[in-house]
Design a protein around this motif. Structure first.
Motif, mmCIF file in Angstrom:
data_model
loop_
_atom_site.group_PDB
_atom_site.id
_atom_site.type_symbol
_atom_site.label_atom_id
_atom_site.label_comp_id
_atom_site.label_asym_id
_atom_site.label_seq_id
_atom_site.Cartn_x
_atom_site.Cartn_y
_atom_site.Cartn_z
ATOM 1 N N GLU A 95 0.828 -1.213 0.000
ATOM 2 C CA GLU A 95 0.000 0.000 0.000
ATOM 3 C C GLU A 95 0.861 1.260 0.000
ATOM 4 O OE1 GLU A 95 -0.016 -2.430 2.111
ATOM 5 O OE2 GLU A 95 -0.002 -1.801 4.203
ATOM 6 N N LEU A 98 1.049 3.139 -3.563
ATOM 7 C CA LEU A 98 -0.100 3.739 -4.258
ATOM 8 C C LEU A 98 0.181 5.223 -4.505
ATOM 9 C CD1 LEU A 98 -2.894 2.155 -2.039
ATOM 10 C CD2 LEU A 98 -2.299 1.493 -4.364
ATOM 11 N N VAL A 103 -8.223 4.818 -7.430
ATOM 12 C CA VAL A 103 -7.811 3.421 -7.340
ATOM 13 C C VAL A 103 -7.734 2.821 -8.742
ATOM 14 C CG1 VAL A 103 -8.468 1.154 -6.461
ATOM 15 C CG2 VAL A 103 -8.826 3.182 -5.062
ATOM 16 N N ASP A 106 -4.633 3.768 -10.459
ATOM 17 C CA ASP A 106 -3.478 3.114 -9.863
ATOM 18 C C ASP A 106 -3.366 1.663 -10.327
ATOM 19 O OD1 ASP A 106 -1.707 4.198 -7.278
ATOM 20 O OD2 ASP A 106 -1.532 2.073 -7.774
ATOM 21 N N PRO A 143 -7.029 6.413 -3.544
ATOM 22 C CA PRO A 143 -6.504 5.276 -2.764
ATOM 23 C C PRO A 143 -6.186 5.672 -1.324
ATOM 24 C CG PRO A 143 -4.936 5.972 -4.467
ATOM 25 C CD PRO A 143 -6.215 6.689 -4.725
ATOM 26 N N PHE A 144 -5.960 6.967 -1.098
ATOM 27 C CA PHE A 144 -5.593 7.384 0.254
ATOM 28 C C PHE A 144 -6.796 7.483 1.185
ATOM 29 C CE2 PHE A 144 -2.441 9.117 -2.699
ATOM 30 C CZ PHE A 144 -1.361 8.360 -2.288
ATOM 31 N N LEU A 146 -8.963 4.947 1.413
ATOM 32 C CA LEU A 146 -9.387 3.582 1.739
ATOM 33 C C LEU A 146 -8.897 3.182 3.121
ATOM 34 C CD1 LEU A 146 -8.553 1.716 -1.591
ATOM 35 C CD2 LEU A 146 -10.614 2.980 -0.995
ATOM 36 N N GLU A 150 -8.200 -2.329 2.640
ATOM 37 C CA GLU A 150 -8.581 -2.048 1.250
ATOM 38 C C GLU A 150 -7.399 -1.550 0.440
ATOM 39 O OE1 GLU A 150 -13.226 -0.739 2.179
ATOM 40 O OE2 GLU A 150 -11.640 0.762 2.144
ATOM 41 N N LYS A 151 -6.565 -0.707 1.078
ATOM 42 C CA LYS A 151 -5.366 -0.222 0.382
ATOM 43 C C LYS A 151 -4.489 -1.398 -0.038
ATOM 44 C CE LYS A 151 -4.584 4.148 2.662
ATOM 45 N NZ LYS A 151 -3.850 4.774 3.738
ATOM 46 N N ARG A 152 -4.318 -2.339 0.890
ATOM 47 C CA ARG A 152 -3.489 -3.504 0.619
ATOM 48 C C ARG A 152 -4.027 -4.250 -0.600
ATOM 49 N NH1 ARG A 152 -0.459 -6.726 4.445
ATOM 50 N NH2 ARG A 152 0.028 -4.643 5.143
ATOM 51 N N THR B 24 -7.653 5.930 8.615
ATOM 52 C CA THR B 24 -8.929 6.127 7.961
ATOM 53 C C THR B 24 -10.048 5.329 8.594
ATOM 54 O OG1 THR B 24 -7.834 4.882 6.290
ATOM 55 C CG2 THR B 24 -8.563 7.066 5.677
#
Lengths: 288, 284, 266
Positions: A95, A98, A103, A106, A143-144, A146, A150-152, B24
């Motif tokens: 992550e 990103l 997303v 990316d 993406p930031f 998430l 979820e980022k992973r 987040t």
């Protein structure tokens, strides 16, 4: 199964010619077949990360060679990028790489670098997001925004979107909670089953390895010390422990019971298997 | 007598702005009553986003409650002029060892806390040496942190807190980013601090194997405390733990399954050794 | 690899220069730099060169490391020397098109080259023999008098400390991000300038994001350790001047006098 990737006497020395010279990988030779899932274990500094980066040409071996379908990947430098599309590598904490506004953009970074036409890119992004378990409404978010998990998954989708024949994942579950880990592992398994590609999974969690791998590669001090079926590797618990590695707890328990004379199979890898065998014994003796 | 006590602690972010982009997950707390006795070793477990990290940051006034109270050694954490008193009594160790070391030399980093507190130079020296010895990192005192392993860095971070001579150390997922060896180093260091120096420890984690040796386990979900008890009491409820997205040790899981299919087991095992002992008695 | 950069890296040791008070070393460096630019003839220059050479030898740091830090600026030396070579006034020794080489030009070129080399060498002596923390410590204490002009000396020193601490971490991170993007087919080695600058975006954005996240974490960690600015702060290490420090000051003062004399009388 046919050999897809072959390492021949692979060596890598860091800082060659300086006082900090260190052999990271020593004489590693191995065959990786098409469609198998390989677990890679060894502790930090055992050379496993270096080895993984040699498999897609990010690190050039000091000596020895890597053959992808019989072609030396380092023979032609201009073809190296194509090798990286075929051997996809997901780094630890992916992550952190990103960077796009959405997303979707990316995930399309890889396919776009491959020079695919727009509609093919679109199709790949969609499929990769599905495999990684990303909901489609997330694709247009930054993406930031998430959550960690979820980022992973978005980052992993970014590599899956290149549709690599070999997918290498370096500790994909590090830092996830038990639930996040289970979900991600089952997604990797589902992806493997659907595409029948080769997967290399580097992990410190022996339980993860036991649940998914066909064969296990053990690295120690830069050398490949074992490369065998998961069962046979984990039945050599004494040797693994001498290297500071563990076996899954359930394997440890059943191995010890077996040693004490309980008729259990060798190299039991899951709680279910142990439970079935012990229950059978108890039933036979009329204890339950 | 409770050393730390929270009364109906609630916390939510006032606006989207406050919700720092780096976390987040919406970590809110919803009426948490949590207490720690002096000298106790308490583990708080829960999946990511259960609120356990948010709770830890309330224990030394990094975050202040939006509802309810937090008392540290009898002092309300909202008393502004007592802020540094509270922080020197309760030290907080964070998850990422790389991001909490300030100086480029180990011993200078450990000295950072006492220096901020205005401690005399000779006394700082004594505390730094003692703290480094306590976590078994004394011989690395002149090294640069970025060349150490994750487990070593995390132990330096613990030493940095120890040098402030706190009564209690709160660790917010200190092992999440470490390899198994680093985990073991860190857990055995904090267990030793609790046993030998009587330091109160609150360990936030989602790795159940780390909590087996502690006095009390607190399970959190959705910003609430669901259950607490000794590790054995908590882990015996395999179904409950599973339902809240957590793990039980494989040893416990196996025996719980056998128990469910009719085998009589009085005390569910927590680790491999207990399980082997139990099953060899049954099977041989 | 990026990680191999040595310019400005501490080399642990126990030589006399390592043990000198860092404040003395900083002051010495400043006076030697002044000296380097105040040398107007070859005698004065050779005295300075001798001093620099002596300090390089006394530092007990392998010469290889000095040469490595030199490598980074070799182009600067070449360009400035060449410019000086062609910009001399007076009678030409050799001439080609608009370029002419004069005696003054050669002299200037040599001077410039020697000055820059000495400058880099002597600065490297300081950074090789002084740990970053000692260095910022010395600067903080030397800058203290500036406090009366409302200069936030403690804050500046703290920022330097943190920057020094995080340089290696961020370099390592850059390396990792670069590899990760390369694994997704990022091409950073080919194309024109604009294309190459564009290729940096996938590296710089994650790097900034990570730097901010680290800053956020670090701020919290510092608060946990009772950081409240420079007020009421004590230091574990007290700096004290020893005999060797006074001796070092004396040597530099003597050389300073020597250079002034050379400049005046020769």
């Amino acid at each position: 199964m046919s050999t897809l990737l072959r390492c021949d006497n692979l060596c890598f020395t860091y800082g060659k010619g300086t006082p900090f010279e260190k052999d990271a990988v020593k004489n590693v030779s191995l065959d990786i077949r098409k469609g198998e899932v390989i677990g890679v274990i060894g502790h930090t500094g055992s050379g496993k990360s270096t080895l993984m980066q040699m498999l897609n040409g990010l690190i050039k071996p000091t000596s020895g060679a890597v053959y992808l379908e019989d072609a030396d990947i380092n023979a032609d430098k201009s073809k190296l990028r194509d090798v990286r599309f075929r051997v996809g590598l997901v780094f630890q904490y992916p992550e952190n790489q990103l960077f796009e506004e959405t997303v979707r953009k990316d995930i399309s970074f890889g396919p776009r670098n491959m020079g695919l036409p727009e509609d093919a890119i679109k199709e790949r992004v969609k499929r990769a997001a599905e495999f990684a378990g990303l909901k489609s409404e997330l694709l247009d978010r930054s993406p930031f925004d998430l959550s960690g998990g979820e980022k992973r998954r978005a980052a992993i989708a970014g590599v899956i979107a290149m549709d690599p024949e070999i997918l290498i994942l370096d500790e994909p579950t590090a830092g996830l909670d038990p639930m996040g880990r289970d979900v991600l592992l089952s997604q990797i398994e589902a992806y493997h089953n659907a595409r029948n590609n080769t997967v290399l999974l580097v992990s410190h969690s022996m339980e993860d390895i036991a649940s998914i791998a066909d064969r296990v590669l053990v690295m120690n001090k830069g050398e490949c010390v074992m490369f065998d079926t998961t069962q046979s590797v984990f039945s050599r618990s004494a040797e693994l422990e001498a290297m500071g590695l563990r076996v899954p707890q359930i394997t440890k328990i059943t191995t010890e019971l077996r040693k004490r004379g309980v008729p259990l199979s060798e190299g039991i890898l899951t709680v279910e298997q142990a439970f079935d065998e012990i229950r059978a014994i108890l039933k036979k003796e009329g204890r339950i | 007598m409770e050393f730390i006590k929270t009364e109906n602690l609630s916390f939510y972010y006032e606006s989207e702005e406050d919700e720092i982009q780096f976390d987040t997950v919406q970590n809110v707390l919803d009426g948490v009553c949590f207490s720690v006795k002096r000298g106790e070793f308490v583990a708080v477990i829960g999946h990511n986003g259960s609120g356990k990290s948010t709770l830890s940051k309330h224990l030394n006034a990094i975050l202040l409650p939006t509802g309810g109270k937090v008392y540290v050694d009898g002092t309300d954490t909202q008393e502004e002029d007592k802020l540094y008193d509270i922080r020197r009594k309760v030290g907080l160790v964070l998850q990422n060892p790389d991001n909490q070391l300030v100086a480029s030399i180990v011993e200078e980093d450990v000295a950072f806390g006492p220096e901020n507190m205005g401690v005399e130079p000779e006394e700082i020296r004594r505390r730094v040496d003692k703290a480094l010895k306590a976590v078994d990192m004394y011989e690395y005192r002149l090294h640069a942190p970025h060349k150490l392993s994750g487990g070593q860095k995390q132990r330096i971070a613990i030493a940095g807190i120890l040098a402030m001579e706190p009564d209690c150390i709160v660790l917010d997922e200190p092992t999440a980013m470490l390899d198994p060896k680093g985990r073991e180093e860190v857990i055995s260091a904090i267990t030793r601090l609790n046993r030998e120096q009587g330091i109160t420890v609150v360990l936030i984690t989602h790795n159940m194997e780390e909590t087996v040796d502690c006095h009390r386990v607190v399970v959190m979900d959705k910003g609430r405390i669901l259950r607490e008890g000794t590790p054995r009491e908590v882990f015996s409820q395999v179904e409950f733990i599973r339902r809240h997205r957590l793990d039980v040790p494989q040893a416990t899981e196996l025996c719980a399954k056998l128990q469910a299919s009719g085998l009589k087991i009085d005390k569910l095992p927590l680790d491999a050794k207990e399980c082997i002992d139990l099953l060899s008695e049954v099977l041989i | 690899m990026i990680r191999d950069i040595t310019l400005g890296q501490y080399f642990p040791g126990n030589g006399i220069l390592h043990r000198l008070d860092p404040r003395v070393k900083v002051l010495m460096l400043i006076s030697v730099i002044v000296l380097i630019f105040c040398t107007f003839n070859f005698f004065a220059l050779s005295v300075v060169v001798a001093l620099v050479a002596a300090s390089v030898i006394m530092s007990k740091v392998p010469l290889k490391l000095y040469l490595k830090s030199m490598k980074a600026i070799i182009i600067v030396i070449l360009i400035t020397s060449l410019l000086n070579l062609f910009y001399g006034t007076g009678e030409a020794i050799a001439q080609w098109w608009i370029f002419k080489i004069t005696q003054a030009g050669i002299r200037n070129a040599v001077f410039v080259a020697v000055r820059i080399i000495s400058l880099v060498m002597v600065s490297s002596v300081l950074t090789f023999t002084t740990s970053p923390t000692d260095l910022t410590d010395a600067l903080e204490r030397l800058m203290k008098p500036l406090g009366i002009f409302k200069v936030k000396t403690h804050e500046i020193a703290m920022m330097m400390t943190i920057a020094l601490r995080f340089v290696p971490t961020l370099l390592e991170e850059t390396d990792k991000i670069m590899s990760a993007q390369k694994a997704r087919g990022a091409d950073m080695e080919s194309g024109n300038l604009i294309k190459r600058i564009k290729a940096l975006v996938p590296i710089l954005i994650p790097l900034f994001v990570s730097a901010f996240r680290r800053a956020y974490d670090l701020a919290m960690a510092m608060e946990c350790r009772c950081y409240q600015g420079g007020k009421g702060r004590t230091r574990m290490k007290q700096l004290r001047m020893h005999g060797r420090d006074f001796a070092a000051v004396a040597v530099v003062a003597a050389v300073l006098a020597g250079v002034i004399l050379c400049n005046i009388f020769l």
